[in-house]
Design a protein around this motif. Structure first.
Motif, mmCIF file in Angstrom:
data_model
loop_
_atom_site.group_PDB
_atom_site.id
_atom_site.type_symbol
_atom_site.label_atom_id
_atom_site.label_comp_id
_atom_site.label_asym_id
_atom_site.label_seq_id
_atom_site.Cartn_x
_atom_site.Cartn_y
_atom_site.Cartn_z
ATOM 1 N N UNK A 115 0.903 -1.113 0.036
ATOM 2 C CA UNK A 115 0.095 -0.058 -0.012
ATOM 3 C C UNK A 115 0.879 1.124 -0.015
ATOM 4 N N UNK A 116 0.291 2.409 -0.362
ATOM 5 C CA UNK A 116 1.062 3.458 -0.255
ATOM 6 C C UNK A 116 1.691 3.871 1.078
ATOM 7 N N UNK A 117 1.301 3.389 2.359
ATOM 8 C CA UNK A 117 2.188 3.520 3.396
ATOM 9 C C UNK A 117 3.313 2.844 3.731
ATOM 10 N N UNK A 118 3.512 1.899 2.764
ATOM 11 C CA UNK A 118 4.642 0.996 2.606
ATOM 12 C C UNK A 118 4.690 -0.256 3.252
ATOM 13 N N UNK A 119 3.409 -0.644 3.819
ATOM 14 C CA UNK A 119 2.993 -1.876 4.638
ATOM 15 C C UNK A 119 2.678 -2.729 3.486
ATOM 16 N N UNK A 120 2.883 -3.962 3.775
ATOM 17 C CA UNK A 120 2.449 -5.072 2.847
ATOM 18 C C UNK A 120 1.232 -5.729 3.604
ATOM 19 N N UNK A 121 0.198 -5.749 2.849
ATOM 20 C CA UNK A 121 -1.070 -6.344 2.876
ATOM 21 C C UNK A 121 -1.062 -7.912 2.561
ATOM 22 N N UNK A 122 -1.333 -8.660 3.519
ATOM 23 C CA UNK A 122 -1.634 -10.202 3.006
ATOM 24 C C UNK A 122 -3.318 -10.282 3.211
ATOM 25 N N UNK A 123 -3.845 -10.529 1.908
ATOM 26 C CA UNK A 123 -5.380 -10.441 1.886
ATOM 27 C C UNK A 123 -5.713 -11.940 1.671
ATOM 28 N N UNK A 124 -6.752 -12.220 2.080
ATOM 29 C CA UNK A 124 -7.316 -13.901 1.579
ATOM 30 C C UNK A 124 -8.843 -13.706 1.807
ATOM 31 N N UNK A 125 -9.396 -14.721 1.215
ATOM 32 C CA UNK A 125 -10.945 -14.970 1.783
ATOM 33 C C UNK A 125 -11.100 -16.006 2.676
ATOM 34 N N UNK A 126 -12.191 -15.776 3.425
ATOM 35 C CA UNK A 126 -12.372 -17.016 4.564
ATOM 36 C C UNK A 126 -13.705 -17.207 4.297
ATOM 37 N N UNK A 127 -14.258 -18.735 4.479
ATOM 38 C CA UNK A 127 -15.410 -18.839 4.270
ATOM 39 C C UNK A 127 -15.753 -20.513 4.685
ATOM 40 N N UNK A 128 -16.918 -21.016 4.664
ATOM 41 C CA UNK A 128 -17.334 -22.214 4.729
ATOM 42 C C UNK A 128 -17.913 -22.588 3.398
ATOM 43 N N UNK A 129 -17.180 -23.519 2.668
ATOM 44 C CA UNK A 129 -17.520 -23.731 1.374
ATOM 45 C C UNK A 129 -17.315 -22.870 0.288
ATOM 46 N N UNK A 130 -18.001 -22.519 -0.816
ATOM 47 C CA UNK A 130 -17.537 -21.865 -2.145
ATOM 48 C C UNK A 130 -18.426 -20.728 -2.360
ATOM 49 N N UNK A 131 -19.232 -20.263 -1.539
ATOM 50 C CA UNK A 131 -20.210 -19.330 -1.990
ATOM 51 C C UNK A 131 -19.654 -17.834 -1.794
ATOM 52 N N UNK A 132 -19.504 -16.963 -2.820
ATOM 53 C CA UNK A 132 -19.145 -15.841 -2.604
ATOM 54 C C UNK A 132 -19.845 -14.753 -1.716
ATOM 55 N N UNK A 133 -21.279 -15.281 -1.723
ATOM 56 C CA UNK A 133 -22.160 -14.312 -0.767
ATOM 57 C C UNK A 133 -21.891 -14.494 0.790
ATOM 58 N N UNK A 134 -21.105 -15.654 1.017
ATOM 59 C CA UNK A 134 -21.012 -15.433 2.568
ATOM 60 C C UNK A 134 -19.314 -15.520 2.849
ATOM 61 N N UNK A 135 -18.411 -15.385 2.092
ATOM 62 C CA UNK A 135 -17.128 -14.980 2.009
ATOM 63 C C UNK A 135 -16.742 -13.817 2.530
ATOM 64 N N UNK A 136 -15.519 -13.557 3.045
ATOM 65 C CA UNK A 136 -15.160 -12.264 3.689
ATOM 66 C C UNK A 136 -13.706 -12.015 3.450
#
Length: 376
Positions: A115-136
């Motif tokens: 990011x512009x602040x120089x920090x590294x963001x590790x980003x991932x999805x988390x859910x039960x199963x595969x539905x995009x509607x309940x993932x975060x």
């Protein structure tokens, strides 16, 4: 500690009956974030794929992907973070995000972003199963990406959905996430915006992908020189597009782009020169399968493309992602045969090599191994 379920998720659970109450554990932070344990050893992996790459300001390379002990995208999935301080000659896995080891919660589809602040963001999805509607979409902020051992804060769920491509910093200074509630909902290819450098996030419009071609979205944003935002998304037919001209509030329904491609992720990013880089399968106007990973460059905001540097022609290569470093070298990560060879690879090159369609600098290095979980 008491945790509340967001209103949107409550609505989904109550109206769609997707999950039982006891399965809402995907809303809780992962139970394990730390150095790889025995269960996470390379020799225990039957699945490896879906990578991302970032480069610190000092040149340290970071790569992430998700893995599992079964040859499937399932409840055993966890996210791996690896780093190299010598230009990719050697790599060390330094961190794992594992929600609950054996499930039912899975961590998957990770992304890395400086990011512009120089920090590294590790980003991932988390859910039960595969539905995009309940993932975060979850963020883990790593304070100093120039050091080998990451120092990080608490994992935070920042929005609903799944984010498969890198965020974009707009000319306004706002940060924009391409988060998707794919397949099940209209206007699923959403833009999630922060006006306070990542402290808070709010949705700013979403593009509708027609139901008959809707797949996994995996959309990405490009801010054009005229101030419009070009959205490109994965569909069943390949790559669709939409352009927002009102500061990202509204998006026309997705329509087919001129870029031929299979139904798979691609990568597009603006380079330091101001030109656009595109990494896709095969020539611009020719649809191939998941093979012939090639890089192209555009100096007219994506109207036309030139060059065509072949990165890897083998069948089974997919999901490019990457970053240009401060010295102008472009690094692209991708996977190869997720359940057989189980390779995470990367290629390095310069814009000049892409434009020429062949190696003309000494920066070109292809098929470099980050991780080999094949057991060979």
């Amino acid at each position: 500690m008491n945790r509340t379920i967001p209103l949107a998720v409550c609505f989904i659970l109550s109206t769609l009956g997707v999950l039982q109450a006891q399965d809402s554990s995907f809303l809780a932070p992962p139970k394990y974030v730390g150095p790889p344990q025995t269960v996470h050893a390379v020799t225990n992996r039957a699945f490896t794929g879906i990578p991302s790459l970032a480069v610190s300001r000092g040149g340290r390379l970071w790569a992430t992907w998700y893995a599992g002990k079964t040859p499937r995208e399932d409840a055993n999935n966890y996210v791996v973070l690896s780093t190299s301080g010598n230009g990719g000659e050697t790599w060390e896995e330094v961190l794992v995000v594992d929600p609950d080891e054996n499930g039912p919660v899975r961590a998957y589809d990770p992304e890395l972003w400086i990011a512009p602040d120089g920090k590294l963001r590790l980003i991932w999805a988390q859910a039960v199963g595969h539905l995009g509607t309940i993932a975060g979409v979850w963020f883990l902020e790593i304070e100093d990406p120039d050091v080998e051992q990451p120092v990080y804060g608490e994992a935070k769920r920042v929005t609903d959905g799944i984010m498969m491509c890198k965020p974009l910093v707009l000319s306004t200074g706002e940060w924009a996430l391409p988060a998707s509630t794919w397949r099940e909902t209209d206007e699923s290819a959403r833009m999630i915006v922060s006006v306070d450098q990542g402290k808070t996030w709010a949705q700013r419009g979403g593009c509708n992908v027609p139901k008959d071609v809707r797949a996994f979205d995996e959309h990405i944003f490009v801010e054009r020189n005229d101030g419009s935002i070009w959205l490109l998304a994965r569909t069943k037919y390949g790559i669709g597009e939409s352009v927002s001209t009102d500061r990202r509030k509204t998006w026309p329904e997705l329509t087919p782009s001129k870029i031929a491609h299979p139904s798979a992720r691609f990568f597009i990013r603006r380079l330091a020169s101001g030109n656009l880089l595109l990494v896709k399968h095969g020539p611009i106007e020719k649809k191939t399968g998941r093979s012939h990973l090639m890089a192209f460059v555009s100096n007219d905001d994506g109207e036309t493309w030139k060059g065509g540097l072949m990165l890897d022609e083998r069948a089974g290569v997919s999901y490019p992602d990457g970053q240009q470093d401060t010295n102008g070298v472009i690094h692209i990560v991708y996977d190869y045969n997720r359940t057989k060879d189980r390779h995470i690879l990367f290629a390095s090159f310069r814009e000049e090599d892409v434009a020429a369609g062949k190696a003309i600098t000494d920066s070109v290095k292809l098929r470099q191994v980050i991780s080999d979980a094949s057991g060979e």
